[in-house]
Scaffold this active site. Structure first.
Site, PDB file in Angstrom:
ATOM      1  N   ASP A  39       0.822  -1.218   0.000  1.00  0.00           N
ATOM      2  CA  ASP A  39       0.000   0.000   0.000  1.00  0.00           C
ATOM      3  C   ASP A  39       0.859   1.272   0.000  1.00  0.00           C
ATOM      4  OD1 ASP A  39      -2.085  -1.868   0.485  1.00  0.00           O
ATOM      5  OD2 ASP A  39      -1.846  -1.656   2.647  1.00  0.00           O
ATOM      6  N   GLU A 246     -11.651  -0.124  -2.742  1.00  0.00           N
ATOM      7  CA  GLU A 246     -10.781   0.468  -1.715  1.00  0.00           C
ATOM      8  C   GLU A 246      -9.642   1.225  -2.406  1.00  0.00           C
ATOM      9  OE1 GLU A 246      -9.366  -2.936   0.528  1.00  0.00           O
ATOM     10  OE2 GLU A 246      -8.157  -3.669  -1.129  1.00  0.00           O
TER      11      GLU A 246
HETATM   12  O1  FUB Z   1      -3.051  -3.524   3.713  1.00  0.00           O
HETATM   13  C1  FUB Z   1      -4.343  -3.840   4.165  1.00  0.00           C
HETATM   14  C2  FUB Z   1      -5.364  -3.542   3.131  1.00  0.00           C
HETATM   15  O2  FUB Z   1      -5.103  -4.291   1.947  1.00  0.00           O
HETATM   16  C3  FUB Z   1      -5.374  -2.122   2.633  1.00  0.00           C
HETATM   17  O3  FUB Z   1      -5.905  -1.213   3.549  1.00  0.00           O
HETATM   18  C4  FUB Z   1      -6.140  -2.315   1.391  1.00  0.00           C
HETATM   19  O4  FUB Z   1      -6.141  -1.228   0.517  1.00  0.00           O
HETATM   20  C5  FUB Z   1      -5.488  -3.537   0.814  1.00  0.00           C
HETATM   21  O5  FUB Z   1      -4.330  -3.229   0.083  1.00  0.00           O
END
Ligand code: FUB
Length: 345
Positions: A39, A246
């Site tokens: 991320d 997301e």
């Molecule tokens: O790293 C945990 C979660 O996985 C992140 O918050 C999301 O965007 C995904 O990449």
């Protein structure tokens, strides 16, 4: 979901296998391999690149549909003089044990700078297991950061991304469905445990709020960010090749606002273009095709006249929750659309 471990010997061949067992050669190498990172939120501060990633670890927490195995406990900030130079790991910048209100799972963070202070924005579950967004401050881009005693009032869910507009205003985008709990919120009110969105329902939308001058609170009520198809309609949940899941990120190019995001279960990074930070944004296409692993999460940063995409995959571990960050150049077409990246040959 790719869940097998790749022996070091196989890594040396610099090719890996995707979910369908096809051999793939990554175009970029992991930026670091002594820790797992994911991320990557990259920013240009003082002429250098600072990367604010998740720090993946294996705590042995069982894998579940809510992402319980993404059980991260601290943040480490990486820095580079340029996107092609050596990467420095600047050590622990914030530890979960120093966030009073935190329960578990430090997920994807972001950072911003204003008037001599750096702000680290981070999602973590509170003691009731509900994701909130916190803020911590430092005089240095690499920390250590000191967390505020409470989460930012009015925030919820995951994946904060703070965009600084040309007029100096900062906006926070956030939200993520499924394990990110966005489906549990309606009109900014917590609805309790709620099923994931159903086929045919209008897909959940990312959220936005302008930040106050103190950078530690929201200046307004949280709003939904509309992502429209070419006909001006909102996507429904079954349009999961294109709808928001997301990892929102906003950047500006030639006066237009680009909102990019992950489609989650279909693993694309898509983008949509708008005329102001609030949108609406109109869907344009794919920035990054699926990477090795289940999650896809990125950031976009300009450096000396070029644009770079920071992203992650699971080349080193072959495990969904143990990722490694990478970088590659991103290019635009003359009409402002983005050239889709496939980061494997
Ligand atoms: O790293 C945990 C979660 O996985 C992140 O918050 C999301 O965007 C995904 O990449």
């Amino acid at each position: 979901m790719s869940n097998f471990t790749i022996p070091i010997g196989a890594l040396l061949l610099l090719s890996v296998f995707n979910t369908f067992g096809q051999r793939k050669t990554p175009v970029s190498k992991p930026l670091v391999s002594h820790i797992y990172t994911a991320d990557p939120s990259a920013h240009l501060f003082n002429g250098k690149i600072y990367i604010y990633p998740s720090h993946d670890i294996d705590t042995g927490t069982k894998e579940d549909d809510e992402g319980g195995h993404f059980d991260m406990k601290d943040y480490r900030i990486l820095s580079m003089d340029s996107p092609k130079s050596k990467v420095r790991d600047n050590g622990i910048a914030l530890d979960i044990k120093n966030v009073k209100w935190a329960g578990r799972q430090m997920w994807a963070p972001d950072a911003a700078y204003k008037n001599g202070t750096y702000y680290l924005y981070f999602p973590v579950k509170d003691k009731e297991d509900i994701f909130r967004i916190g803020v911590a401050t430092s005089k240095s881009p690499i920390g250590p950061f000191k967390a505020e005693l409470e989460p930012i009032k009015g925030t919820y869910s995951i994946d904060p991304a703070v965009f600084k507009d040309s007029d100096g205003n900062h906006y926070m985008y956030f939200g993520g469905i499924w394990g990110g709990q966005l489906q549990r919120w309606k009109d900014n009110l917590y609805q309790g445990k709620t099923e994931n969105p159903k086929k045919g329902e209008v897909a959940r939308l990312p959220r936005i709020a302008k930040l106050s001058a103190d950078m530690k609170s929201l200046a307004e009520e949280v709003k939904e960010v509309k992502i429209l198809d070419e006909k001006g309609n909102l996507f429904t949940e079954d349009n999961n090749e294109k709808r928001f899941f997301e990892a929102a990120w906003v950047h500006k190019y030639k006066g237009k606002y680009y909102l990019s995001y992950s489609t989650g279960d279909t693993h694309n990074i898509c983008y949509a273009i708008g005329d102001n930070p609030y949108g609406p944004f109109t869907f344009k296409g794919i920035v990054l095709k699926p990477v090795l692993g289940w999650t896809n999460h990125h950031s976009i940063v300009d450096f000396k006249g070029k644009t770079y995409l920071y992203y992650h995959d699971t080349e080193i571990s072959g495990k969904t929750h143990l990722r490694n960050i990478k970088v590659t150049e991103l290019k635009y077409n003359i009409d402002g659309t983005i050239q889709t990246l496939d980061v494997y040959k």
